[in-house]
Each structure stands twice: as structure tokens, then as C-alpha cells.
Design a protein around this motif. Structure first.
Motif, PDB file in Angstrom:
ATOM      1  N   TRP A  89      45.977  27.573  45.849  1.00 57.81           N
ATOM      2  CA  TRP A  89      46.971  26.598  45.388  1.00 57.81           C
ATOM      3  C   TRP A  89      48.382  27.029  45.787  1.00 57.81           C
ATOM      4  O   TRP A  89      49.178  26.232  46.282  1.00 57.81           O
ATOM      5  N   ASN A 129      49.005  26.557  49.558  1.00 58.98           N
ATOM      6  CA  ASN A 129      49.279  25.184  49.990  1.00 58.98           C
ATOM      7  C   ASN A 129      50.609  24.660  49.450  1.00 58.98           C
ATOM      8  O   ASN A 129      51.270  23.859  50.119  1.00 58.98           O
ATOM      9  N   ASN A 130      51.022  25.103  48.298  1.00 57.03           N
ATOM     10  CA  ASN A 130      52.361  24.731  47.813  1.00 57.03           C
ATOM     11  C   ASN A 130      53.425  25.272  48.752  1.00 57.03           C
ATOM     12  O   ASN A 130      54.383  24.584  49.097  1.00 57.03           O
ATOM     13  N   THR A 190      43.374  16.457  50.759  1.00 56.52           N
ATOM     14  CA  THR A 190      43.346  16.892  49.354  1.00 56.52           C
ATOM     15  C   THR A 190      42.406  18.073  49.126  1.00 56.52           C
ATOM     16  O   THR A 190      42.318  18.589  48.022  1.00 56.52           O
ATOM     17  N   PRO A 234      51.419  20.083  48.721  1.00 56.54           N
ATOM     18  CA  PRO A 234      50.981  20.255  47.334  1.00 56.54           C
ATOM     19  C   PRO A 234      49.780  19.391  46.946  1.00 56.54           C
ATOM     20  O   PRO A 234      49.161  19.638  45.910  1.00 56.54           O
ATOM     21  N   ALA A 260      41.349  21.843  49.710  1.00 54.35           N
ATOM     22  CA  ALA A 260      42.003  23.092  50.102  1.00 54.35           C
ATOM     23  C   ALA A 260      41.028  24.164  50.560  1.00 54.35           C
ATOM     24  O   ALA A 260      41.303  24.898  51.504  1.00 54.35           O
ATOM     25  N   LYS A 283      47.038  19.232  48.703  1.00 53.60           N
ATOM     26  CA  LYS A 283      45.803  19.848  49.220  1.00 53.60           C
ATOM     27  C   LYS A 283      45.356  20.945  48.249  1.00 53.60           C
ATOM     28  O   LYS A 283      45.728  22.113  48.388  1.00 53.60           O
ATOM     29  N   LYS A 284      44.561  20.581  47.233  1.00 52.03           N
ATOM     30  CA  LYS A 284      44.278  21.492  46.124  1.00 52.03           C
ATOM     31  C   LYS A 284      42.817  21.573  45.703  1.00 52.03           C
ATOM     32  O   LYS A 284      42.432  22.463  44.947  1.00 52.03           O
ATOM     33  N   LYS A 285      41.995  20.623  46.127  1.00 51.48           N
ATOM     34  CA  LYS A 285      40.615  20.619  45.605  1.00 51.48           C
ATOM     35  C   LYS A 285      39.812  21.775  46.202  1.00 51.48           C
ATOM     36  O   LYS A 285      40.019  22.163  47.351  1.00 51.48           O
ATOM     37  N   SER A 324      39.841  19.732  39.484  1.00 54.69           N
ATOM     38  CA  SER A 324      40.051  19.873  40.940  1.00 54.69           C
ATOM     39  C   SER A 324      38.846  20.481  41.654  1.00 54.69           C
ATOM     40  O   SER A 324      38.910  20.747  42.852  1.00 54.69           O
TER      41      SER A 324
END
Ligand code: PLP
Length: 445
Positions: free
Chosen positions: A124, A127-128, A212, A133, A214, A135-137, A171
């Protein structure tokens, strides 16, 4: 006395807490080589290395000496605020030296769950910092096991780990378990099955939107989900799909690391190129709690960018890289090297798997599967139909208990019996282990 005090005060992980009040514990008091002894002096061959972890057995003097020496020198220090200590530095160097190529950095923790938890947080964070932001799953697999903390328990693909614990996190997504034996369609070849489930993975990514998704996490061989050995070509296709959609690959080597599969890492056995890799268990032969999350330069660069932005990397555990644990882990790696443990596994594994294969003809055995010194025997009520026993019959637990009566520890998981003997096992131990299991199976007929 120990029995009554246990019932009064101890909350037992992965145990039936209601039944425990009348059943009580099996109290293990000491260990020697591949054996442990209970409070009555009964000896058991530890065919599970405890919880897939005591790779060097239960009386390795070099690990004891390493712990004692470090306790006398510096029993505690930490790595916060730019502090460091010799065992932490030496272990990081030794671990990244044996790790798959590109994993040059390590963030320490105390357990496999914590290492996987950190993997999720760093994905997380990464990607932040890359300015994406959304792209988190994280995708994990059904029957995968990654631990029990809020994040790692969410990754674990077992319903009983989620039920009434309000997991998984929103997520997390789960995709197919790569077991052709269990999930192949009638008449479907292993190759067709592999194609279908990897197509499903890509469909899931497309449905969610690759922008979305990651990361994908997998054990090279699912352990606690039932020792699922991946079919040929599976990981090759998975990795191609991940690459195509710019998705990080987290490899959980908590069980498969350090020789278990006949190579130093399961990643070598299956040709995996992890962006992140988690290790625990065999890292210290389980003599001390310690784990690690290994990272590539690219991910480490993002952490540095995070520090430029925020002033510091605001993550850390009091006992991460505990000097006693780090000293023991370093000595464990030295023992693996000095005794060529990987070579030993490669030498005894064919014997182990051949002995187990001889059980395949047993009326209650549906399948024997394994790699290295990691295996499972599938227990079936109906061999031809691959039909398991009704869970209420408790057949796996019955066989496990029967084997224990014969002085052999194996582990019932779902519809199989798992085996994960210490890496120092000799042929005689394997004879005893498989022999005890065979007697228990015969008694179940
Ligand atoms: N990952 C895998 C593959 C495991 O088998 C386990 C534990 O069995 C874990 C993670 C969790 O490790 P721990 O129990 O040390 O938190």
C-alpha cells in the motif's frame, strides 16, 4: 497438576476450547533430535517439525550456544532510530546472500503473520508513493495460509479463519486453489485445469480493474491448506499475468524456505521471481521467534522516497531482529550451510516420497502428494469418487490420534494428513514415520 492448571488458564490456539475442558492437553516436556517427549515420558517422532518449523530437530547444541552467547553479550537491543546491533546486521547480510536474486533488503519481524502483514502495508505504501493510491487490492488463494493477524488472516483463504472474526478485509480477493485433484472438472486434464484457473485469475484482475490490483500472494506449496503442490506450468502463467498487469508478486516462503522443498527456497524449485518474500519458521529452526520480509531495490527505493516525504519510515516492532533471535537465526543459516542441509533433503526426499507412495494403494488413501520433505496423504471415504469422509466423522483427527498412540506425530488438516519431518531426518526416521501412519490407516479400516 499441569493438566488442571492448563484447563483453568491457557487459551489454546487452533483447539476446540469447549472440548478442551474435558479432554485436556498433551504436555510436551522435552525434545531430542527428531523426537519429543510428553510429561509421562512417552516418546514421539515429530513428523510435523512442530508446526512445520523445527527443521533441525529439538536439541541442536549450536543454536543453544548461539542464544546463550548472545544473552551474555547483549540480550536486547533494537533497530529503531538508526540504532543497530551485530547479529541483526550479520543476519541481514547472510539472509539476502542466500535469498533469490534481487531481494537485497530485509525488514525483520517476529512471526510469519507479522511479515505478511508488513508485506500488505508496504504494498500500500509503495503504491501511494508511486502516486497510484487506487492500486491497493491484494489477491490471495483459497486454501492459502498466510497467518491470522487482521491483514494476514484476511489473506488466508480458509473460511474458518474468517468466520465470526469479521475477516477478510475489503481489499482482499481470493482466487482458485491450484489442486487438480480437488478442483479439476470431470475429465479435465491437469494442463486444461491449469489454463482454466489461471484464466480465472486474469478474469478476476480484469473485472476488478488492473489499476486497482496491487499484489498477488502465494506459497510455493500451500502448507496449512493441505500441502497443495502446484501443477506444472501454473506459476509460469501466473507470473506472466502479474507482469502484464503490473502486479507485485509476494511469495510466502514461511514453510517452503530453507531447504524444505529440496532447494534453498521454494522459489527456486518453482522458478519464482518474487518482488517481496516472507520467511519465518525454518529461519531460526524455530528456536527463537523471528521472521523477515525481503524486498527488491525498487521497493526499497519507494521506502526511501517515503522517508524523504514523511521524515521517517513509521513502522517497526519492539522485538524485530531481537539480537538473541537474530544470533540463533544466523547460526541456523550457518548450520544449513555447514551440513549441506539442502543436499541432505535432496538425498532423503525421494526415499520419503517413495515410502509414502506405497500407501497410495490403501483403500482410505485418495492421493499422496509432496515435494522435498513436505507431503500429504489424502484420506477418502470413497476412493473412486474422491469422496471425503463427512467432517463430523472426524476421520483425520482419529488417524492423527492413532498415529500418536504409535508414537508418531502427523497433522490432520481438512481431509488429509500432513507430514513435514525435520530436515535432519534419516531414512530410519522416515521408516518409523510412514510405518506409524500406515498402522493408523490400517486401524481405521
Ligand atoms: N505463512 C505460512 C505459509 C504459514 O504456514 C504460516 C504458519 O503456519 C504463516 C504464514 C504464519 O506464521 P505465524 O504462525 O508465525 O504467524
Amino acid at each position: 497438576a499441569a493438566w488442571h492448571k492448563d484447563i483453568a488458564h491457557v487459551v489454546h490456539p487452533y483447539s476446540n476450547l469447549d472440548a478442551h475442558a474435558t479432554r485436556g492437553p498433551t504436555v510436551i516436556t522435552r525434545g531430542e533430535g527428531c523426537y519429543v517427549y510428553d510429561e509421562h515420558g512417552k516418546r514421539y517422532l515429530e513428523g510435523m517439525s512442530g508446526l512445520w518449523c523445527a527443521s533441525l530437530g529439538f536439541s541442536e547444541q549450536r543454536l543453544v550456544d548461539a542464544a546463550v552467547k548472545q544473552l551474555h553479550t547483549l540480550p536486547y537491543y533494537h533497530l529503531f532510530n538508526h540504532r543497530s546491533h551485530p547479529p541483526g546486521i550479520a543476519l541481514a547480510e547472510a539472509l539476502t546472500a542466500v535469498a533469490p536474486e534481487g531481494l537485497n533488503h530485509v525488514l525483520f519481524a517476529n512471526s510469519g503473520s507479522e511479515a505478511n502483514d508488513a508485506a500488505v502495508k508496504l504494498v500500500w505504501y509503495y503504491n501511494n508513493l508511486l502516486g497510484r493510491p487506487e492500486k491497493k487490492k491484494i489477491i490471495s488463494r483459497l486454501y492459502g495460509y498466510h497467518g491470522v493477524t487482521v491483514a494476514s488472516g484476511s489473506l488466508t483463504g480458509l473460511v474458518h479463519v474468517h468466520r465470526d472474526f469479521d475477516l477478510p478485509l475489503p481489499s482482499v480477493r481470493h482466487t482458485d486453489c491450484p489442486s487438480h485433484y480437488h478442483f479439476g472438472l470431470p475429465g479435465e486434464s491437469e494442463a486444461a485445469f491449469t489454463q482454466r484457473i489461471t484464466d480465472n485469475l486474469e478474469q478476476l484482475i480484469l473485472k476488478e480493474g488492473p489499476e486497482t490490483v496491487a499484489a498477488f500472494i502465494a506459497e510455493p506449496v500451500n502448507g496449512s491448506g493441505g500441502v497443495i503442490v502446484p501443477p506444472a506450468g501454473y506459476f509460469e502463467r501466473v507470473q506472466a499475468i502479474l507482469k502484464k498487469h503490473d502486479i507485485l508478486f509476494i511469495v510466502d516462503e514461511v514453510i517452503t524456505g530453507f531447504g524444505r522443498t529440496g532447494r534453498m527456497f521454494g522459489s527456486e524449485t518453482y522458478g519464482l521471481k518474487p518482488d517481496m518474500m516472507t520467511v519465518a519458521k525454518g529461519l531460526s529452526g524455530a528456536y527463537q521467534p523471528i521472521s523477515g520480509l525481503l524486498l527488491t531495490d525498487a521497493i526499497h527505493d519507494a521506502l526511501k522516497a517515503g522517508s524523504r516525504k514523511h521524515g521517517a519510515f513509521a513502522h517497526g516492532l519492539t522485538y524485530a531482529a531481537h539480537p538473541v533471535a537474530a544470533a540463533v537465526a544466523l547460526e541456523t543459516l550457518n548450520v544449513y550451510r555447514d551440513r549441506d542441509i539442502v543436499g541432505h533433503v535432496r538425498e532423503v526426499a525421494p526415499y520419503f516420497l517413495e515410502k509414502l507412495d506405497a500407501l497410495a494403494g490403501h483403500p482410505l488413501v485418495g492421493q499422496v502428494r509432496g515435494v522435498g520433505l513436505l507431503a500429504a496423504v489424502e484420506i477418502v471415504a470413497d476412493k473412486a469418487a474422491r469422496k471425503p469422509f463427512d467432517p463430523s466423522a472426524g476421520m483425520g483427527a482419529w488417524i492423527q490420534n492413532r498415529a500418536m498412540a504409535y508414537g508418531v506425530i502427523v497433522r490432520a488438516i481438512a481431509n488429509c494428513v500432513a507430514l513435514c519431518p525435520p530436515l535432519i531426518s534419516e531414512r530410519s526416521h522416515i521408516d518409523e514415520l510412514v510405518g506409524g501412519l500406515a498402522r493408523a490407516l490400517d486401524d481405521a479400516l
